[in-house]
Design an enzyme around this catalytic site. Structure first.
Site, mmCIF file in Angstrom:
data_model
loop_
_atom_site.group_PDB
_atom_site.id
_atom_site.type_symbol
_atom_site.label_atom_id
_atom_site.label_comp_id
_atom_site.label_asym_id
_atom_site.label_seq_id
_atom_site.Cartn_x
_atom_site.Cartn_y
_atom_site.Cartn_z
ATOM 1 N N GLU A 215 0.868 -1.175 0.000
ATOM 2 C CA GLU A 215 0.000 0.000 0.000
ATOM 3 C C GLU A 215 0.905 1.226 0.000
ATOM 4 O OE1 GLU A 215 -2.662 0.349 3.371
ATOM 5 O OE2 GLU A 215 -3.855 1.819 2.268
ATOM 6 N N CYS B 98 -6.707 1.010 2.993
ATOM 7 C CA CYS B 98 -7.632 2.143 3.021
ATOM 8 C C CYS B 98 -7.474 3.045 1.795
ATOM 9 C CB CYS B 98 -7.412 2.943 4.296
ATOM 10 S SG CYS B 98 -7.737 2.004 5.789
ATOM 11 N N ASN C 156 -12.035 -3.257 0.641
ATOM 12 C CA ASN C 156 -10.894 -3.473 1.539
ATOM 13 C C ASN C 156 -11.391 -4.013 2.875
ATOM 14 O OD1 ASN C 156 -8.400 -3.294 2.937
ATOM 15 N ND2 ASN C 156 -8.933 -1.254 3.631
ATOM 16 N N GLU C 157 -11.522 -3.128 3.843
ATOM 17 C CA GLU C 157 -11.941 -3.565 5.186
ATOM 18 C C GLU C 157 -13.378 -3.126 5.390
ATOM 19 O OE1 GLU C 157 -9.393 -1.778 8.112
ATOM 20 O OE2 GLU C 157 -8.133 -3.541 8.202
HETATM 21 O O1 AHR Z 1 -2.009 -1.324 6.633
HETATM 22 C C1 AHR Z 1 -2.525 -0.133 7.036
HETATM 23 C C2 AHR Z 1 -4.040 -0.127 7.081
HETATM 24 O O2 AHR Z 1 -4.518 -1.041 8.006
HETATM 25 C C3 AHR Z 1 -4.714 -0.550 5.824
HETATM 26 O O3 AHR Z 1 -4.812 0.471 4.927
HETATM 27 C C4 AHR Z 1 -6.059 -0.981 6.285
HETATM 28 O O4 AHR Z 1 -6.622 -1.942 5.450
HETATM 29 C C5 AHR Z 1 -5.825 -1.448 7.681
HETATM 30 O O5 AHR Z 1 -6.712 -0.875 8.547
#
Ligand code: AHR
Length: 650
Positions: free
Chosen positions: A43, A236, A371-372
């Site tokens: 990321e 994120c 993602n989450e």
């Molecule tokens: O790895 C950092 C963040 O942690 C990522 O963006 C997210 O998916 C998680 O909350």
């Protein structure tokens, strides 16, 4: 079964020390270990892409930051204009004669926490330019602004701008010294003015020698680990804080000069680690990502936005997300991404890939949607994505998510929803503390074998008050990973997170690989991952103590695999105890004289808080050794706080 031996101490009537027996049945070859079992997650956080893996050394090269000259120091007569040759990056600078013989006009770029150059290395400077007043000259310099020596300029070359039309010009600068915080300075020589756009500086030696390439040492660190799957671009970042700033893959392909800038949400997510100059140039975009996966032999796992802005930032705010009946453009983005990766060169998006230099399809097999995300807001949006992808690309495996919790109501609800939607894999995240890691040695034993497979997509041990890459965290990660391995019939993919961090620009730790502008070091967690990645075997073998999985009851964690190709049995044992443990590894079923040699690989540090650093990058690394095997049994004394792996050639 425990075999009791009498130690000297016992003979003296004080205590009994027992050797613990771990039994590995080499005849009972179990579930295959997927090639994707151990992977990585990239990321653009911690200056992982711009200022990190992406080789570009100039910050704000296209003057597209909201403050056009952020990262630049302008002097003389510099004007920012916005009718440049690249419609999605319209800004450029105009340099004109300051009208004073001794003064100059130009600008200096500070790079990302400086520009790192290495003695003897060459750097490709390039710029799009035009001169409407006849041939103009600029001087291009690498400077050391804080030099105490005679000269401030490290390298200097002149460039003539000969055309009144926009053209790309290039020259090479060679660094005479290694400097972490050099800068790039450009100024007019002579009276004729110039317009400059997309001012770029790359090391000539990038990974695989590509022009729009990756920093070689960082990409090599990825390749050296041998990940099986590579998740990208977030995290994120995929969601942005709002829909406007979400990651849009279509903006990341085509000529780099015309890739629009995006805000990086990690610029301001943490007030205590605030980087107002953190943006995404998209220079490392989806083409470069697929190419990197191919280079390092990992399957790609792209993550696409499911029509939702960041759920944390927009808590329970349905209005922040795309209405379900308006998701079509987002779904189309997902389908087009698959076509970009796999379509033939005559398809609309396959053609764009071919034009970028990769005629052959990349062979994408997986796609993560969201993602989450959690709760009904997500499930109802995921549904039409699943339907459309299944219809157009039934062979693509879809990865859904159980949200940010590692257990609990919402996590369970997520799994139920993913089963109903028939996701192929479910992405689970766990950034948890020491106790959690120690007590989850049997996490996957109870998972349903008939439902979706597990992708442990982001995890790391976040020690209590110890959020950095110290040895103890990596030891506990190694312990938990024995559970992944024992349950390879349901755990198909895993990835430690995050991947990269710039020592001057991080927002989040621990991270796998750290770097400054010229150096890199691998954390002890990296070495744990590498030990697993390079020794994942082909199939699981039963690995039991007292007929039970070795999952922490006596402070030992263990798993075993066979590698049918390399003809090896591989046993991994983690001793989290504060004392050494006598262990008999009994390879049941091994024919007499069948094992030829046993190699060991040991990761250990007496100091649990110790870590690798830029100045001491190899303080904690796996150490090779050998050990005897007799009648199918290896008798070892595993030191306290140690991860040891045994490779038995057969
Ligand atoms: O790895 C950092 C963040 O942690 C990522 O963006 C997210 O998916 C998680 O909350």
């Amino acid at each position: 079964m425990k075999k009791t031996i009498l130690s000297l101490v016992a003979l003296m009537g004080m205590a009994t020390v027992s050797a613990e027996t771990i039994e590995v049945n080499v005849k009972k070859v179990g579930a295959p270990v997927q090639s994707t079992m151990y992977g990585m997650f990239f990321e653009d956080i911690n200056f992982g892409a711009d200022g990190g893996l992406y080789g570009e050394l100039v910050k704000n090269r296209s003057f597209e930051f909201p403050q056009s000259l952020m990262g630049w120091q302008a002097f003389g007569k510099v004007t920012v204009k916005d009718d440049g040759p690249f419609p999605r990056c319209p800004h450029y600078v105009s340099l004109s004669d300051p009208g004073h013989k001794e003064r100059r006009t130009g600008l200096t770029n500070e790079g990302f926490f400086g520009i790192g150059v290495t003695k003897g290395s060459e750097y490709r400077f390039s710029v799009w330019a035009r001169s409407k007043e006849g041939t103009a000259k600029i001087r291009v310099q690498l400077i050391n602004p804080s030099s105490m020596g005679e000269r401030q300029d490290l390298a200097s070359q002149d460039m003539e701008i000969t055309s009144g039309d926009w053209k790309k010009y290039e020259l090479t600068l060679k660094a005479p010294v290694t400097e972490q915080k050099a800068q790039l300075r450009i100024f007019l020589v002579g009276k004729h003015g110039v317009d400059l756009e997309h001012i770029s500086l790359f090391p000539k030696e990038t990974f695989k020698g590509r022009e729009n390439g990756l920093r070689k040492d960082l990409a090599q660190a990825l390749a050296d680990a041998h990940p099986g799957i590579f998740r990208f671009p977030g995290g994120c970042i995929v969601e942005g804080v709002d829909l406007e700033t979400r990651y849009q893959w279509k903006n990341t392909i085509g000529p780099v000069e015309n890739r629009p800038l995006n805000q990086n949400r990690w610029e301001y997510t943490f007030e205590h680690r605030y980087f107002p100059d953190y943006y995404q140039s998209y220079g490392l975009g989806f083409f470069e990502y697929f190419q990197l996966c191919e280079d390092i032999g990992a399957d790609a796992l792209p993550v696409i936005n499911v029509g939702m802005a960041c759920q944390f930032q927009n808590w329970n705010n349905e209005a922040a997300h795309v209405p379900v009946d308006q998701l079509q453009p987002y779904i189309q983005d997902a389908l087009d991404l698959i076509e970009f990766a796999n379509g033939d060169e005559n398809s609309e998006w396959g053609k764009k890939r071919a034009e970028m230099g990769h005629k052959a399809p990349f062979g994408l097999k997986y796609l993560a949607v969201g993602n989450e995300q959690w709760d009904d807001m997500y499930y109802k949006r995921l549904k039409p994505f699943v339907e459309a992808i299944r219809k157009a690309y039934p062979q693509i495996k879809i990865v859904g998510t159980s949200g940010p919790d590692s257990e609990g109501e919402m996590f369970d609800k997520g799994w139920v929803a993913m089963k109903e939607l028939k996701a192929d894999l479910v992405d689970e995240h766990f950034y948890r503390n020491e106790e959690w890691f120690l007590s989850h040695g049997l996490r996957y034993e109870s998972y349903d074998r008939k439902g979706p497979k597990v992708f442990a997509g982001e995890y790391a041990c976040h020690g209590k008050g110890k959020k950095w890459n110290h040895f103890e965290a990596s030891l506990l990660e190694a312990a938990l990973m024995t559970d992944f391995e024992r349950n390879a019939d349901v755990v198909y993919m895993t990835a430690y997170a995050p991947l990269f961090a710039h020592i001057d620009g991080w927002q989040w730790r621990p991270d796998l690989i750290w770097f400054d502008n010229t150096r890199v070091f691998k954390s002890c967690s990296y070495y744990v991952q590498q030990m697993y990645m390079m020794n994942k075997g082909t199939n699981v073998l039963p690995c039991l103590m007292d007929k039970k999985p070795v999952a922490g009851e006596t402070g030992l964690y263990a798993s075993a695999v066979i590698d049918k190709d390399k003809k090896e049995y591989i046993v991994k044992v983690v001793n989290v105890n504060a004392d050494a443990r006598e262990v008999n590894l009994n390879l049941k079923g091994l024919k007499k004289g069948q094992a030829l040699s046993v190699e060991t690989l040991t990761l250990h540090s007496a100091d649990l808080d110790a870590e690798n650093t830029l100045d001491n990058p190899e303080k904690i690394t796996p150490q090779k050794g050998t050990i005897a095997i007799s009648d199918g049994t290896i008798s070892d004394k595993i030191p306290a706080k140690t991860f040891r792996m045994y490779k038995v050639k057969y």
